[in-house]
Write an enzyme that holds these catalytic residues in place. Structure first.
Site, PDB file in Angstrom:
ATOM      1  N   HIS A  37       5.293  -5.472   2.704  1.00  0.00           N
ATOM      2  CA  HIS A  37       6.015  -4.205   2.543  1.00  0.00           C
ATOM      3  C   HIS A  37       7.529  -4.419   2.507  1.00  0.00           C
ATOM      4  CE1 HIS A  37       2.306  -1.991   2.769  1.00  0.00           C
ATOM      5  NE2 HIS A  37       1.967  -2.738   3.800  1.00  0.00           N
ATOM      6  N   SER A 123      -4.961  -8.632  -4.539  1.00  0.00           N
ATOM      7  CA  SER A 123      -4.290  -8.348  -5.799  1.00  0.00           C
ATOM      8  C   SER A 123      -5.170  -8.462  -7.024  1.00  0.00           C
ATOM      9  CB  SER A 123      -3.147  -9.345  -5.944  1.00  0.00           C
ATOM     10  OG  SER A 123      -1.998  -8.693  -6.114  1.00  0.00           O
ATOM     11  N   ASP A 169       3.025  -8.729  -6.595  1.00  0.00           N
ATOM     12  CA  ASP A 169       1.712  -9.178  -7.055  1.00  0.00           C
ATOM     13  C   ASP A 169       1.751  -9.659  -8.508  1.00  0.00           C
ATOM     14  OD1 ASP A 169       1.142  -8.206  -4.567  1.00  0.00           O
ATOM     15  OD2 ASP A 169       0.023  -6.449  -5.265  1.00  0.00           O
TER      16      ASP A 169
HETATM   17  C1  GLA Z   1       0.598  -4.076  -2.375  1.00  0.00           C
HETATM   18  C2  GLA Z   1       1.672  -3.879  -3.439  1.00  0.00           C
HETATM   19  C3  GLA Z   1       2.749  -4.947  -3.282  1.00  0.00           C
HETATM   20  C4  GLA Z   1       3.294  -4.973  -1.866  1.00  0.00           C
HETATM   21  C5  GLA Z   1       2.160  -5.052  -0.858  1.00  0.00           C
HETATM   22  C6  GLA Z   1       2.636  -4.931   0.553  1.00  0.00           C
HETATM   23  O1  GLA Z   1      -0.067  -5.285  -2.590  1.00  0.00           O
HETATM   24  O2  GLA Z   1       1.098  -3.977  -4.719  1.00  0.00           O
HETATM   25  O3  GLA Z   1       3.775  -4.723  -4.235  1.00  0.00           O
HETATM   26  O4  GLA Z   1       4.103  -3.843  -1.656  1.00  0.00           O
HETATM   27  O5  GLA Z   1       1.189  -4.045  -1.081  1.00  0.00           O
HETATM   28  O6  GLA Z   1       3.421  -6.021   0.898  1.00  0.00           O
END
Ligand code: GLA
Length: 382
Positions: A37, A123, A169
């Site tokens: 985050h 992801s 990601d």
């Molecule tokens: C998800 C979002 C990322 C990031 C994470 C938390 O994976 O896609 O961009 O914000 O949460 O770190």
């Protein structure tokens, strides 16, 4: 993993469309070692690409048809129609963004296959959008750079699908490298390889999260609100990650109480992530492990994005001798990454699985991975 996602996509393509694909590309899922985050707050992240991937096989066609190994039926999609709130939106989003670059084919048949668990915080959506951006731009005769692929994939998720994610990601799916984690400074875009040749363990909580419109969007709104408050006394503050630990007492005085822990997480996580990159570069896995555990604690207490299943896995990991562990990805479900000494790691994860089963009455999925390559073109059958 015995069968690759690329081979699965090729054979799904052939069985779905009774012809061979002309292009195939795959992209990896990721584990974020630390820096959670922080990417939408201008801070650093330290992810690595994993061995499990999503592949997109495609061929030019008269209309858009999508097959996936997750579904029985083939979906016909209209790129200009409103989104359907299904996985096909991600492909539609990619096509729309490629069109803006004049890098989209007129229409295509597409088969998607993955070896990634979905909704596990690894992801899978960025693996899909980055692989689709690569396959479809190649089909249109264009060779986009990894940075362009990451941007197309980010825009597809953020602007089209509407997930208020950061850029971590898509960036790691496009730029990942075998044998390295990547320190990505999101405020400047700088990418720095940090060698990591070891093995990481993934313990899935078995609870999946849905990002669209969910808690991630809510946290992001809170961070934006907090930034607006901070700008009352720090004019022109570009993002929360620019605050330092020394600023936290002032944050406590000035911000509405519920926003304070959110800011504290972003600020301390930013410091931990840079320290973690240094520890990894120095080969100090014990130091890295301690930072992972502190990061998890900050997510649990300050960001409130963990779940009891993940808390138990982290606690068990430490108890049984791992260097450290933390919930990886957005949270509210997903998977825990465990860093363990290579001697004894199988025993440690078996004991974590035992503790988990004792408390929750089911055995979690546990597997290992090494740092792997980013997006790439894959062979198609001759
Ligand atoms: C998800 C979002 C990322 C990031 C994470 C938390 O994976 O896609 O961009 O914000 O949460 O770190």
């Amino acid at each position: 993993m015995t069968v690759s996602s690329a081979r699965l996509a090729n054979s799904l393509f052939t069985s779905s469309f009774a012809t061979r694909p002309s292009i195939n590309a795959s992209a990896p899922g990721r584990v974020n070692l630390i820096g959670e985050h922080t990417d939408y707050n201008g801070g650093p992240v330290l992810p690595l690409a994993i061995e499990r991937r999503t592949a997109v096989a495609a061929r030019l066609a008269e209309q858009w048809s999508l097959a996936s190994d997750m579904e029985e039926t083939i979906s016909e999609v209209d790129i200009d129609a409103p989104l359907q709130r299904t996985w096909t939106d991600y492909i539609v989003g990619v096509v729309r963004e490629l069109r803006a670059l004049r890098a989209a084919p007129s229409a295509a048949e597409i088969a998607v296959a993955t070896t990634l668990p979905l909704g596990a915080g690894l992801s899978s959506s960025a693996a899909l959008t980055v692989a689709a951006a690569k396959a479809l731009s190649l089909l249109a005769g264009r060779r986009l750079t990894p940075a362009q692929l990451a941007e197309v994939a980010f825009r597809a998720e953020y602007h089209q699908v509407g997930v208020r994610c950061g850029r971590m990601d898509q960036t790691i799916a496009a730029h990942g490298e075998r044998g390295s984690a990547i320190l990505f400074e999101t405020a400047t875009g700088s990418l720095q390889r940090v060698p990591f040749r070891g093995r990481l363990w993934i313990v899935e909580t078995g609870l999946s999260h849905r990002l669209t419109g969910g808690s991630l969007n809510e946290r992001r709104r809170e961070c934006e609100e907090a930034l607006a408050f901070c700008r009352d006394w720090r004019l022109g503050l570009p993002n929360l990650a620019q605050l330092s630990v020394a600023d936290l007492p002032e944050v406590e005085r000035r911000l509405p109480p519920p926003l304070v822990p959110r800011v504290r997480h972003v600020v301390t996580e930013t410091a931990r992530t840079r320290a973690a990159a240094e520890a990894l570069a120095a080969g100090d896995l014990q130091g890295l492990g301690r930072l992972l555990v502190q990061g998890h604690e900050s997510l649990r207490v300050d960001y409130q994005s963990t779940i009891p299943e993940a808390d138990l896995i982290v606690e068990a990991a430490v108890k049984h001798g791992a260097y450290g562990a933390r919930l990886t990805g957005a949270g509210w479900g997903g998977a825990v990454v465990v860093l363990a000494p290579s001697a004894g790691d199988r025993r440690i994860v078996a004991e974590i699985g035992g503790d988990f089963a004792g408390r929750f009455g089911r055995t979690p999925e546990i597997w290992s991975t090494r740092a792997s390559a980013g997006v790439r073109r894959e062979p198609v059958p001759a």
